[in-house]
Design a protein around this motif. Sequence first.
Motif, short mmCIF file in Angstrom:
data_model
loop_
_atom_site.label_atom_id
_atom_site.label_comp_id
_atom_site.label_asym_id
_atom_site.label_seq_id
_atom_site.Cartn_x
_atom_site.Cartn_y
_atom_site.Cartn_z
N PHE A 14 0.85 -1.19 0.00
CA PHE A 14 0.00 0.00 0.00
C PHE A 14 0.87 1.22 0.00
CE2 PHE A 14 -2.79 -3.12 2.15
CZ PHE A 14 -3.86 -3.06 1.26
N LYS A 21 4.43 0.47 1.28
CA LYS A 21 4.54 -0.37 2.47
C LYS A 21 4.08 -1.78 2.10
CE LYS A 21 2.09 -0.79 6.78
NZ LYS A 21 0.98 -0.18 7.51
N VAL A 23 2.63 -5.08 2.88
CA VAL A 23 1.81 -5.68 3.93
C VAL A 23 1.87 -7.20 3.87
CG1 VAL A 23 -0.54 -5.90 4.79
CG2 VAL A 23 0.32 -3.68 4.10
N GLU A 42 -1.13 -11.19 15.14
CA GLU A 42 -1.51 -9.97 15.85
C GLU A 42 -2.16 -8.97 14.91
OE1 GLU A 42 3.02 -8.23 15.89
OE2 GLU A 42 2.35 -9.92 17.13
N SER A 43 -2.75 -7.98 15.53
CA SER A 43 -3.46 -6.97 14.76
C SER A 43 -2.49 -6.25 13.81
CB SER A 43 -4.11 -5.97 15.72
OG SER A 43 -4.90 -5.08 14.99
N GLY A 44 -2.89 -6.09 12.60
CA GLY A 44 -2.06 -5.40 11.63
C GLY A 44 -1.06 -6.31 10.95
N ALA A 45 -1.14 -7.59 11.22
CA ALA A 45 -0.17 -8.52 10.66
C ALA A 45 -0.37 -8.72 9.16
CB ALA A 45 -0.28 -9.86 11.39
N GLY A 46 -1.60 -8.54 8.72
CA GLY A 46 -1.87 -8.74 7.29
C GLY A 46 -2.84 -9.87 7.02
N LYS A 47 -3.53 -10.35 8.06
CA LYS A 47 -4.44 -11.48 7.92
C LYS A 47 -5.59 -11.16 6.95
CE LYS A 47 -5.53 -11.49 12.32
NZ LYS A 47 -4.75 -10.37 12.85
N SER A 48 -6.25 -10.04 7.25
CA SER A 48 -7.39 -9.69 6.39
C SER A 48 -6.94 -9.44 4.97
CB SER A 48 -8.09 -8.45 6.93
OG SER A 48 -8.62 -8.70 8.21
N THR A 49 -5.81 -8.75 4.85
CA THR A 49 -5.30 -8.45 3.52
C THR A 49 -5.09 -9.74 2.73
OG1 THR A 49 -4.21 -6.53 4.45
CG2 THR A 49 -3.50 -7.20 2.26
N GLU A 170 -12.88 -13.15 11.11
CA GLU A 170 -13.28 -12.97 12.50
C GLU A 170 -14.79 -13.04 12.68
OE1 GLU A 170 -11.08 -10.13 14.76
OE2 GLU A 170 -9.74 -9.73 13.07
N HIS A 203 -8.94 -14.30 16.30
CA HIS A 203 -7.98 -13.83 17.29
C HIS A 203 -7.80 -14.84 18.41
CE1 HIS A 203 -7.94 -9.48 16.06
NE2 HIS A 203 -6.70 -9.71 16.42
N ARG B 421 -14.18 2.41 3.92
CA ARG B 421 -13.13 3.41 3.78
C ARG B 421 -13.30 4.22 2.51
NH1 ARG B 421 -8.56 -1.30 3.94
NH2 ARG B 421 -8.96 -1.75 1.77
N1 ATP Z 1 -6.10 0.05 1.98
C1 ATP Z 1 -5.02 0.14 2.79
N2 ATP Z 1 -4.20 1.22 2.65
C2 ATP Z 1 -3.10 1.34 3.43
N3 ATP Z 1 -2.78 0.46 4.37
C3 ATP Z 1 -3.55 -0.63 4.56
C4 ATP Z 1 -4.72 -0.82 3.78
N4 ATP Z 1 -5.31 -1.99 4.17
C5 ATP Z 1 -4.52 -2.47 5.17
N5 ATP Z 1 -3.50 -1.66 5.39
C6 ATP Z 1 -2.47 -1.88 6.35
O1 ATP Z 1 -1.98 -3.17 6.19
C7 ATP Z 1 -1.69 -3.76 7.45
C8 ATP Z 1 -2.40 -5.08 7.58
O2 ATP Z 1 -3.78 -4.87 7.64
P1 ATP Z 1 -4.83 -6.05 7.87
O3 ATP Z 1 -6.16 -5.45 7.85
O4 ATP Z 1 -4.55 -7.10 6.87
O5 ATP Z 1 -4.45 -6.51 9.31
P2 ATP Z 1 -5.08 -7.71 10.19
O6 ATP Z 1 -4.03 -8.68 10.35
O7 ATP Z 1 -6.34 -8.14 9.56
O8 ATP Z 1 -5.35 -6.94 11.54
P3 ATP Z 1 -6.62 -7.05 12.53
O9 ATP Z 1 -6.40 -8.24 13.34
O10 ATP Z 1 -6.55 -5.81 13.30
O11 ATP Z 1 -7.82 -7.13 11.67
C9 ATP Z 1 -2.08 -2.76 8.51
O12 ATP Z 1 -0.94 -2.10 8.95
C10 ATP Z 1 -2.99 -1.83 7.78
O13 ATP Z 1 -2.86 -0.53 8.32
#
Ligand code: ATP
Lengths: 230, 421
Positions: A14, A21, A23, A42-49, A170, A203, B421
Amino acid sequence: MENILQVKNLVKSFKDGDHLKKVLNEINLDIPKGQFLSIIGESGAGKSTLLYQMSLLDVPTSGNISIFGKSTDGMNIKEQAKFRLNNFGYIFQDSSLIKELNVLENVKLTLLAKGISNKKAEEMSKETLSKVGIGDLINRYPSEISGGEQQRVAISRAIVGKPSIVFADEPTANLDHVTSEKVMVELKKISEELKITIIMITHELKYAQKADRIIEISDGNILSDSVIKK
Amino acid sequence: MFNVVRTAWFLATKYFSKFSKWTSALIIFVIALTFLNLVVVSGLLVGLIEGSVLGIKELRTGEVFITPTEQNQHIKKYNELFSVLDNNKNIKGYAPRYVSDARLYKDYKTSIYRRAGEVDVDIYATVTGIDIEKEKDFFELDEKIIEGRWFVDTDVNSVILGNRLTASVDEELFTDERVLGDVKPGEIIEIQFENNTSAPQKFQVIGIINSKQPEYDYGIIIPSRELRGILGQSALLGPDNIGVRISNNVEPAVVIDSIKASTDSTLINVRSAEDSIGKYLGNIRKTFVLLSNALGTISIVVVTVMLFIVIFISAITKQRQIGILKGIGISPLTLKLSYMFLSFMYTFVGVVIGVLILVFLLIPYFDANPIDFPFSDGILFVTLPGLITKIFLLFVMSIFAGFLPAHLITRRNTLNTILGR
Ligand SMILES: Nc1ncnc2c1ncn2[C@@H]1O[C@H](COP(=O)(O)OP(=O)(O)OP(=O)(O)O)[C@@H](O)[C@H]1O
Ligand SMILES: [Mg+2]
């Protein structure tokens, strides 16, 4: 066993200010057909992505995703939508039901879009709703049922069309323990009885352990990958 | 494609039935009003002219109107013309009129309508000599008598007076016009006919006519047999015009052609009512149509914007839902169509209500109570093609107002809208 989904060198970046960055950092993952996979981290790890890339809701920066052994690279938006309709089921974190539709209509909607007759669609929907234990709520509207019941409707909607893969991000995040437990039982049942491949983010380790396999993501990399012994 | 339409329709019916009742009622109300605005404003404006044309046709010209050519003051060889008309099977009847000018006097010693310095009240007016039976049978002029009565065969020295020559008209509007005073049936007026050098003759007013035809309302009507007696030779020059009524299922053009074929075109003009009324009313009509189109366009734009905003706001508040629907594989086209159908449903209900109000309320009302204009009875002029055009326009509008906002929302990135978003 044959792989239903293959992730090769998957990168997702992203824009962060003026630099990129990363991800997801060259993820490689093979998911066999019928597996119940849970993703933790953990949160922000990139799971959802990762989930969004695999479920064709987003487009990777580089790398490749193959489903049924076929690359999904060249698909346009329309083809992707059709592919999702016919092969995937989704369970989102928050309630994702359509508030103008009652429980039954929410479930049968995708069946109608697939061209199944209204009668057949209602039959299938009722059957699925009974299976997840809310067969008596079919005429209620989403605002008239609890969060746990809503999630079970969402599960019904995800599986009613007999998809190949169900993606769940989740699904229990907003539910209390008792309700979460019920939802997990349903997911487990789906996996075992219907042999649907399930990819679930959670989680909670104890829910993750209901799956066949757990992968842990950290900073865009797969930190661990373990198969649960039954 | 069938699945797309079916799913879209399914969604639209649900949106429609679950939409806030008050908002729905308001939208439908505004659409119904817009429809009525489109139909009624133009219908009344054009209706003024149509009413006037209708009046002229029904009371004076008939479907076919015969007048002398410009070189001729009166219709010559009228006996031959009459027999042509008598022998035409498509002609129900006709009425010849003999027009002359006259000077009228009345009650000059007591009239309050006398101007300063004047010793008596006198005005110039048109005298129309008519066939009392034919005017009654074919033009129903007798029904326009507002006071007194229509002629009978035995009437002598009797006239019917146009209501514009009496004081009972609104004087504010016609301050420059001379009137005879508040003449009542039974009173005596004096008439001096054109080209008649003898002293004014006394006539009894037996009725007052209000036909909204200036030829009658600003003049006096007298049986032509009497006029001929008074004027002698000059009336024998021929009628000034002939109104012809034709059978219902015959085109005026057919009758006109057949009359022309057996008469001398250098002597008479044979025209349809519309042609003889001339460009003047046609131009007013065009202006009114233009005016009502302008008003209609504005109201269409307003209702489009309203529907657009309602649908847009509704779709914006449902952004996440739309994202989810797209996510689970419902095609954007399905979603766009669903909003288009929604907008279509509002328009449909609005138009149906509008049509019901029009057909069961407004049309009967204006038929029973024509608008009383000086030159016509204003009717509500609605034609089926006109109605269909307007309904069509509204539906085109609704397609636009439903599709466009949905298009703007559905083209946003699916994932972004799911995640808000
Ligand atoms: N559209 C986007 N633009 C910029 N950064 C993004 C975007 N989507 C996700 N990120 C960043 O990518 C990283 C991973 O996000 P992601 O949503 O995959 O985390 P996660 O593992 O699902 O966290 P959580 O457990 O909090 O849901 C985060 O740092 C987030 O800020
Ligand atoms: Mg997440």
